[in-house]
Scaffold this motif. Sequence first.
Motif, PDB file in Angstrom:
ATOM      1  N   VAL A   6      49.243  58.235  37.646  1.00 19.00           N
ATOM      2  CA  VAL A   6      47.795  58.060  37.750  1.00 19.00           C
ATOM      3  C   VAL A   6      47.230  58.039  36.330  1.00 19.00           C
ATOM      4  N   PRO A   7      46.975  56.869  35.748  1.00 16.72           N
ATOM      5  CA  PRO A   7      46.562  56.789  34.348  1.00 16.72           C
ATOM      6  C   PRO A   7      45.262  57.524  34.026  1.00 16.72           C
ATOM      7  N   SER A   8      44.368  57.693  34.999  1.00 18.34           N
ATOM      8  CA  SER A   8      43.123  58.408  34.707  1.00 18.34           C
ATOM      9  C   SER A   8      43.314  59.922  34.707  1.00 18.34           C
ATOM     10  N   LEU A   9      44.564  60.377  34.925  1.00 18.25           N
ATOM     11  CA  LEU A   9      44.867  61.804  34.889  1.00 18.25           C
ATOM     12  C   LEU A   9      45.667  62.107  33.628  1.00 18.25           C
ATOM     13  N   ASN A  10      45.184  63.059  32.835  1.00 21.10           N
ATOM     14  CA  ASN A  10      45.839  63.431  31.586  1.00 21.10           C
ATOM     15  C   ASN A  10      46.264  64.890  31.625  1.00 21.10           C
ATOM     16  N   VAL A  11      47.384  65.183  30.966  1.00 21.44           N
ATOM     17  CA  VAL A  11      47.877  66.547  30.835  1.00 21.44           C
ATOM     18  C   VAL A  11      48.244  66.772  29.377  1.00 21.44           C
ATOM     19  N   HIS A  12      47.756  67.850  28.786  1.00 28.43           N
ATOM     20  CA  HIS A  12      48.074  68.181  27.409  1.00 28.43           C
ATOM     21  C   HIS A  12      48.962  69.413  27.354  1.00 28.43           C
ATOM     22  N   ALA A  13      50.048  69.324  26.589  1.00 31.30           N
ATOM     23  CA  ALA A  13      50.778  70.527  26.219  1.00 31.30           C
ATOM     24  C   ALA A  13      49.971  71.240  25.146  1.00 31.30           C
ATOM     25  N   GLN A  14      49.827  72.563  25.268  1.00 29.30           N
ATOM     26  CA  GLN A  14      48.961  73.304  24.355  1.00 29.30           C
ATOM     27  C   GLN A  14      49.694  74.506  23.765  1.00 29.30           C
ATOM     28  N   PRO A  15      50.503  74.283  22.724  1.00 25.99           N
ATOM     29  CA  PRO A  15      51.184  75.393  22.086  1.00 25.99           C
ATOM     30  C   PRO A  15      50.195  76.297  21.355  1.00 25.99           C
ATOM     31  N   ILE A  16      50.539  77.577  21.271  1.00 28.79           N
ATOM     32  CA  ILE A  16      49.711  78.591  20.615  1.00 28.79           C
ATOM     33  C   ILE A  16      48.268  78.503  21.116  1.00 28.79           C
ATOM     34  N   SER A  17      48.110  78.598  22.426  1.00 25.75           N
ATOM     35  CA  SER A  17      46.781  78.496  23.037  1.00 25.75           C
ATOM     36  C   SER A  17      46.540  79.633  24.028  1.00 25.75           C
ATOM     37  N   ASP A  18      47.047  80.816  23.720  1.00 25.70           N
ATOM     38  CA  ASP A  18      46.891  81.966  24.606  1.00 25.70           C
ATOM     39  C   ASP A  18      47.341  81.585  26.018  1.00 25.70           C
ATOM     40  N   ALA A  19      46.528  81.944  27.015  1.00 28.97           N
ATOM     41  CA  ALA A  19      46.935  81.739  28.403  1.00 28.97           C
ATOM     42  C   ALA A  19      47.014  80.271  28.791  1.00 28.97           C
ATOM     43  N   ALA A  20      46.348  79.374  28.055  1.00 31.47           N
ATOM     44  CA  ALA A  20      46.439  77.941  28.361  1.00 31.47           C
ATOM     45  C   ALA A  20      47.848  77.408  28.133  1.00 31.47           C
ATOM     46  N   SER A  21      48.668  78.138  27.358  1.00 36.01           N
ATOM     47  CA  SER A  21      50.069  77.754  27.201  1.00 36.01           C
ATOM     48  C   SER A  21      50.881  78.117  28.434  1.00 36.01           C
ATOM     49  N   LEU A  22      50.412  79.093  29.221  1.00 27.47           N
ATOM     50  CA  LEU A  22      51.143  79.554  30.390  1.00 27.47           C
ATOM     51  C   LEU A  22      50.865  78.684  31.606  1.00 27.47           C
ATOM     52  N   ILE A  23      49.605  78.261  31.787  1.00 31.59           N
ATOM     53  CA  ILE A  23      49.214  77.384  32.895  1.00 31.59           C
ATOM     54  C   ILE A  23      48.428  76.229  32.304  1.00 31.59           C
ATOM     55  N   ARG A  24      49.057  75.056  32.230  1.00 29.85           N
ATOM     56  CA  ARG A  24      48.431  73.920  31.558  1.00 29.85           C
ATOM     57  C   ARG A  24      47.389  73.268  32.459  1.00 29.85           C
ATOM     58  N   PRO A  25      46.232  72.949  31.916  1.00 31.10           N
ATOM     59  CA  PRO A  25      45.193  72.292  32.722  1.00 31.10           C
ATOM     60  C   PRO A  25      45.402  70.782  32.786  1.00 31.10           C
ATOM     61  N   ILE A  26      44.765  70.149  33.782  1.00 30.02           N
ATOM     62  CA  ILE A  26      44.784  68.696  33.936  1.00 30.02           C
ATOM     63  C   ILE A  26      43.367  68.166  33.767  1.00 30.02           C
ATOM     64  N   ASN A  27      43.266  66.852  33.516  1.00 33.65           N
ATOM     65  CA  ASN A  27      41.966  66.190  33.398  1.00 33.65           C
ATOM     66  C   ASN A  27      42.000  64.883  34.160  1.00 33.65           C
ATOM     67  N   LEU A  28      41.175  64.777  35.196  1.00 35.24           N
ATOM     68  CA  LEU A  28      41.026  63.537  35.945  1.00 35.24           C
ATOM     69  C   LEU A  28      39.720  62.884  35.528  1.00 35.24           C
TER      70      LEU A  28
END
Length: 853
Positions: A92-114
Amino acid sequence: MKKSNKYHKIAWAVKVSFAASLSISASSLAVAQEQATEIKAKEKQIEKIAIVGSRSAPRSVSDSPVPIDIIGGDELSKGGNSDMLNLLSTTVPSLNVHAQPISDAASLIRPINLRGLSSDSTLVLLNNKRRHRASVISFLGGGINDGAQGPDISVIPSIAIKQVEVLRDGAAAQYGSDAIAGVINFVLKDAAEGGSIEVKRGEYYAGDGTSTEIAANIGMALTKEGFVNLSMQYKNSDATSRSVQRGDAQAIADAGNPFILNPVQVWGAPEINDDITVFLNAGIDLDNGGQAYMFGNYSERDVRGGFYYRNPHNRGQVFSNDEGETLQVVDTTGAGGCNNVGIVGLNHDQITASVNALPENCFTFFSMFPGGFTPNFGGNITDTSLAMGMKGEFKKGFVEGISYDFSGVVGRSESSFQLFNSLNASLGPETPTDFEAGKYIQLEKTFTADFVKFVPVGLYQDLTVAFGTQWTEESFEIVAGEESSWKIGPYVSQGLSNGSNGFPGFQPQTAGTSDRRNYAAYVDVNAEFTERFMAAAALRFEDYDSFGTTTNYKLTTQFRLTDDLALRASTSSGFRAPTVGQANVSNVRTEADQGKLIDIGVIPATNPVAILKGATVLTPEESTSYAFGMVYTGYGFFVTADYYLIDVDDRISQSTNFDVTPEDIAALKAAGVTGIDSLTSITYLTNDFDTRTQGIDIVANYSTELFNGQSNFAIAYNWNDTEVVRFSEITGDFRVSRLENDLPNHRATLTWAQSWDDWSMLLRGNYYGEYQGVHADDSGLTINASAKMTLDAEVSYFFNDNFIVSVGAQNLLDNDPEKLNAAGSAILGAKYYETSPMGINGGYWYLKGTYKF
């Protein structure tokens, strides 16, 4: 002559599981010859139907007045991705996922963007029931997700999925809060027999990130009238490193310090251990013609990633309080004679000699950590859910002919935070180095009653009327960390910070549970006026005990110009309620500013200090969406093109950082915020800006016979543009730039799938347009990054009907993401900008064996 509703007989039989195996999605690929056969049979016999997008009745995808991608379970198994986030982002090209190193809890559960909106602007369903949010709030969310609290999709294994529906349209009037960008519905497998076992091994070209995964699915009969379908996945993944040595660490090493690691700080994917997930889906037919159902999951994993390096010469309130002029020395007994050690111009041996010459009652952390230290941040993530319900049709009385679905869902997410290789400086030489920093717990309970009635009113089809009600209770709990993680030790008065360095534990004063309840009622009407023209309307009322009521609408229509070509349009209003966690969370995080570490306190918007800095009580986001498009299905082609416009007012995000004065620190202490002695600034969640997002989605698929086999081609393209149309200094120019520019405006995939009797092949090209390269949320490390392309490939051999071996690669040609310049790399020791939409880890190969029975 009036016709009976053609979906009446199947509408509620597929409420939980979709009665089809054909996938029509952003890549819409059938990759084996058996799938090609199914396609031909499907075209002759039945239409592909979807539940999501209408609360009234299922509808074929080509007849849907809103854009829906349907991704089959077989398609999800292609491409070698090991979690659901990456699987969806490649289809789904309109859906993006970023790996987020050294981002506190965002490194544990990565968010998505539609469609460029935050992760909690997309509603997630499981078997058409609302999925609970994760307990993690992304304070370092890559700009777009700052302060977001979305569901944890990564716990859903592909082997458990029959298909995924992605509704790319606002749907708050049908489903309630969070459905501003769209809805993702995961449908679990429901077979009563058969199954499969998969074993996969993979590694990045760089030789790290080795992953091992074992997955299994089995279907079993539950008496003669039901089924139990069980799926399990277990995996481990090693950490990756895309790092270079930091310039300050290298200078200390060059001065003779033998304790400096190389690299001292790691940018890469975290280590994941004992990642286990179990999903259950069960149903049984009842004597009254109805069905009872139950589904749920248990998931748990341990995650451990990197943090920022603490320089042994100048880390404030640990090693030095004058930016490296001297080492901070404290008196452990009160005997006196403890003067700071001057280190300017000295090499390591000279500094060590000066420290060793101190009296026994004098202590400096340089003697404990002569090479500095780099904390590891980690956690244990546990996710559980259980849904139970009953559906059918009333057979007599005034409710005769009304279909019903009564259900209850309980979901719980727990994140237990840990810090390794750190210290509580205020405890001096008695500090531990590992800490249990506390927990976040998100608990949601939802009970629904849904009804559908087909009413003959003289139209081409019976009028479909859906209505229902929903009650939800949501709670967010903060559990205090162990005492050493937040304790104010005796050396605070001598200039050392308290709390586990990098992520202070939650204090008992901060701990507690906050909750909220709301109820909703909706009606959804679907009318087919003629064979070529249909329209639908939905209205939903919600009442929250925290902020009051909201009413939202949706209007959709489709007009079929010919048998092959149809036009569609929709408009809707929507909302996203602030979560209980967003309204009550307190935390301290560490950021880097040109290599200098600063501690930032995250406080509730209702905190008096936050109010002094301009905060107000959080209110719901409100949206208005418009869309129109076309569908073409002739000559073996399936083509859709849709334009969308989404206005969101009062968006919730994290404020800019505000400087903290001594008076502010005193007020923060009184409010119970942890780690305040080392704070230099604070931030809070706020409704401070409005956005306008517009874009175009194009999906095209074509199947034919080539090279003595079946060929399937697909192209999917998304143009997305977000403009911040209102903001203040509370948001700030840099966060606006991140919201508008971090994601590429253009994304596309081009896929070719080829199958023969014993072989199949998949080749996918991924295009990522220009984007803003940002590193460590630092405005000084920003660049306009160029467009990139990657290539994925997989080849499978079918030994027989049961056993398949696949080998493949993601980013086959090992194309590099945008690199930091030499100066930027020297500051924080990273090779690449972390906002890279293609990830920073490079090429990845894998080998997979599948046994079907």
